[in-house]
Design a protein around this motif. Sequence first.
Motif, PDB file in Angstrom:
ATOM      1  N   ALA A 156      15.107  13.219  11.393  1.00 26.66           N
ATOM      2  CA  ALA A 156      14.265  13.253  10.119  1.00 26.66           C
ATOM      3  C   ALA A 156      14.397  15.062   9.514  1.00 26.66           C
ATOM      4  O   ALA A 156      13.286  15.718   9.972  1.00 26.66           O
ATOM      5  CB  ALA A 156      14.477  12.404   9.543  1.00 26.66           C
ATOM      6  N   PRO A 157      14.752  14.405   7.845  1.00 27.77           N
ATOM      7  CA  PRO A 157      13.209  15.773   6.733  1.00 27.77           C
ATOM      8  C   PRO A 157      11.954  15.498   6.985  1.00 27.77           C
ATOM      9  O   PRO A 157      12.216  14.138   7.484  1.00 27.77           O
ATOM     10  CB  PRO A 157      14.735  15.876   5.896  1.00 27.77           C
ATOM     11  N   PRO A 158      11.173  16.627   7.108  1.00 28.97           N
ATOM     12  CA  PRO A 158       9.845  16.218   7.460  1.00 28.97           C
ATOM     13  C   PRO A 158       9.856  15.481   6.199  1.00 28.97           C
ATOM     14  O   PRO A 158       8.390  16.227   5.783  1.00 28.97           O
ATOM     15  CB  PRO A 158       9.311  17.335   8.132  1.00 28.97           C
ATOM     16  N   ASP A 159       9.692  14.539   5.345  1.00 27.33           N
ATOM     17  CA  ASP A 159       9.435  13.960   3.893  1.00 27.33           C
ATOM     18  C   ASP A 159       8.118  12.835   3.825  1.00 27.33           C
ATOM     19  O   ASP A 159       8.550  12.757   2.702  1.00 27.33           O
ATOM     20  CB  ASP A 159      10.884  14.474   2.884  1.00 27.33           C
ATOM     21  N   GLY A 160       8.544  12.334   5.344  1.00 30.00           N
ATOM     22  CA  GLY A 160       7.389  11.066   4.920  1.00 30.00           C
ATOM     23  C   GLY A 160       8.105   9.887   4.699  1.00 30.00           C
ATOM     24  O   GLY A 160       7.908   8.517   4.888  1.00 30.00           O
ATOM     25  N   HIS A 212       0.880  -0.982  -0.106  1.00 29.20           N
ATOM     26  CA  HIS A 212      -0.024  -0.284   0.007  1.00 29.20           C
ATOM     27  C   HIS A 212       0.968   0.810   0.355  1.00 29.20           C
ATOM     28  O   HIS A 212       0.047   2.517  -0.057  1.00 29.20           O
ATOM     29  CB  HIS A 212      -1.295  -0.466   1.090  1.00 29.20           C
ATOM     30  N   LEU A 213       2.109   0.656   0.155  1.00 28.96           N
ATOM     31  CA  LEU A 213       3.287   2.543   0.384  1.00 28.96           C
ATOM     32  C   LEU A 213       3.886   2.384  -1.709  1.00 28.96           C
ATOM     33  O   LEU A 213       3.723   2.120  -2.102  1.00 28.96           O
ATOM     34  CB  LEU A 213       3.808   2.243   1.253  1.00 28.96           C
ATOM     35  N   THR A 216      -1.340   9.382   3.438  1.00 28.19           N
ATOM     36  CA  THR A 216      -0.926   8.611   1.983  1.00 28.19           C
ATOM     37  C   THR A 216      -0.413   7.614   3.913  1.00 28.19           C
ATOM     38  O   THR A 216      -1.031   5.940   3.786  1.00 28.19           O
ATOM     39  CB  THR A 216      -0.219   9.236   1.279  1.00 28.19           C
ATOM     40  N   LEU A 217      -0.059   7.730   4.358  1.00 23.67           N
ATOM     41  CA  LEU A 217       1.132   6.852   5.322  1.00 23.67           C
ATOM     42  C   LEU A 217      -0.310   6.563   6.035  1.00 23.67           C
ATOM     43  O   LEU A 217       0.148   5.215   6.172  1.00 23.67           O
ATOM     44  CB  LEU A 217       1.398   7.531   6.756  1.00 23.67           C
ATOM     45  N   HIS A 218      -1.111   7.186   6.967  1.00 27.32           N
ATOM     46  CA  HIS A 218      -2.329   6.919   7.508  1.00 27.32           C
ATOM     47  C   HIS A 218      -3.057   5.125   6.688  1.00 27.32           C
ATOM     48  O   HIS A 218      -3.278   4.576   7.551  1.00 27.32           O
ATOM     49  CB  HIS A 218      -3.252   7.958   8.364  1.00 27.32           C
TER      50      HIS A 218
END
Length: 297
Positions: free
Chosen positions: A51-55, A26-27, A233-235
């Motif tokens: 870390a950078p907030p880029d997912g 799903h990613l 998207t991650l959720h």
Amino acid sequence: MLTIPFAPGGVVDAMGRGLAEAARPHLPGPLRLQFRPGGDGTVGIAEVLRAPPDGRTLGLAAVAILAVQPHLRRLPYRSPADCAPIIRVASLPTVLVVRHDALWSSLPALLEDARKRPGSLRLGLPGIGRISHLNVAQLLHMAGVRVTEVVFEGPKQLDGLLQGQVDLAVANQNAVLRGVRSGHLRVLAVFHTTRSPLFPEAPSVREFGYDLTLGPYHFLVAPRGTPREIIGTLHDAFHAAITAPSFVALAAEQGFTIDYQGPEELAVDLAALFEQYGRLVRMLGISDLAGTRMDTA
């Protein structure tokens, strides 16, 4: 990258691996695991939050890492507000256990006996400042009961209980599962809003009128400032993962309870727990904030 802030082995390792495997279809890209143990989970989560907030960098956090540890020591982060919650994954409720031949048939019976003999009963703890310690300390305070605390390196408090070194102990439910199934241990109460499916005969502490600050649970976080659309998207990917048959089967095998919250509800819950646990830490006098800032390099 999914960071597990504990050493390999054990239920959190299994949870993280199972979650990553179920989420991969799903990613939008590959997902690798890394282990960053240390500081009761704070080292790994601090690395994630820097870390950078880029997912691309996520952490599998336990509630104590963000809601308790900042009250106990100086850390690179100060509160749950320094992270971006994604999804609550699972609970590992704390249980109060005694030996199978203990005289107490219920939690009220144990508390009444302890009230008559202040300090006589010995309580096995897996450490100071952990959720299990805070849960039972809050219960004893509300019940007006005093016991003698004996601190072990968790989960060795259960060995101490079986060997007669202590009279009762607290532990995560998965840690006591084997002892209960073998008939050596008995669960008197569960620190959760409801009874545990693993021990349906054991009441929740709330059934006895104790409205406690509860935990622990595990959830996914990203660095603060991660865009809302990436969090969404991650959720969605990890929500699909925790409902996958493979992950449901893993939960039953490993003894954790799938326990969903979305990012907004999770953020509110973490903020409330941070305040509640802060008051409890101050009441117990176990903070060490006079120390130096932790080196997480």
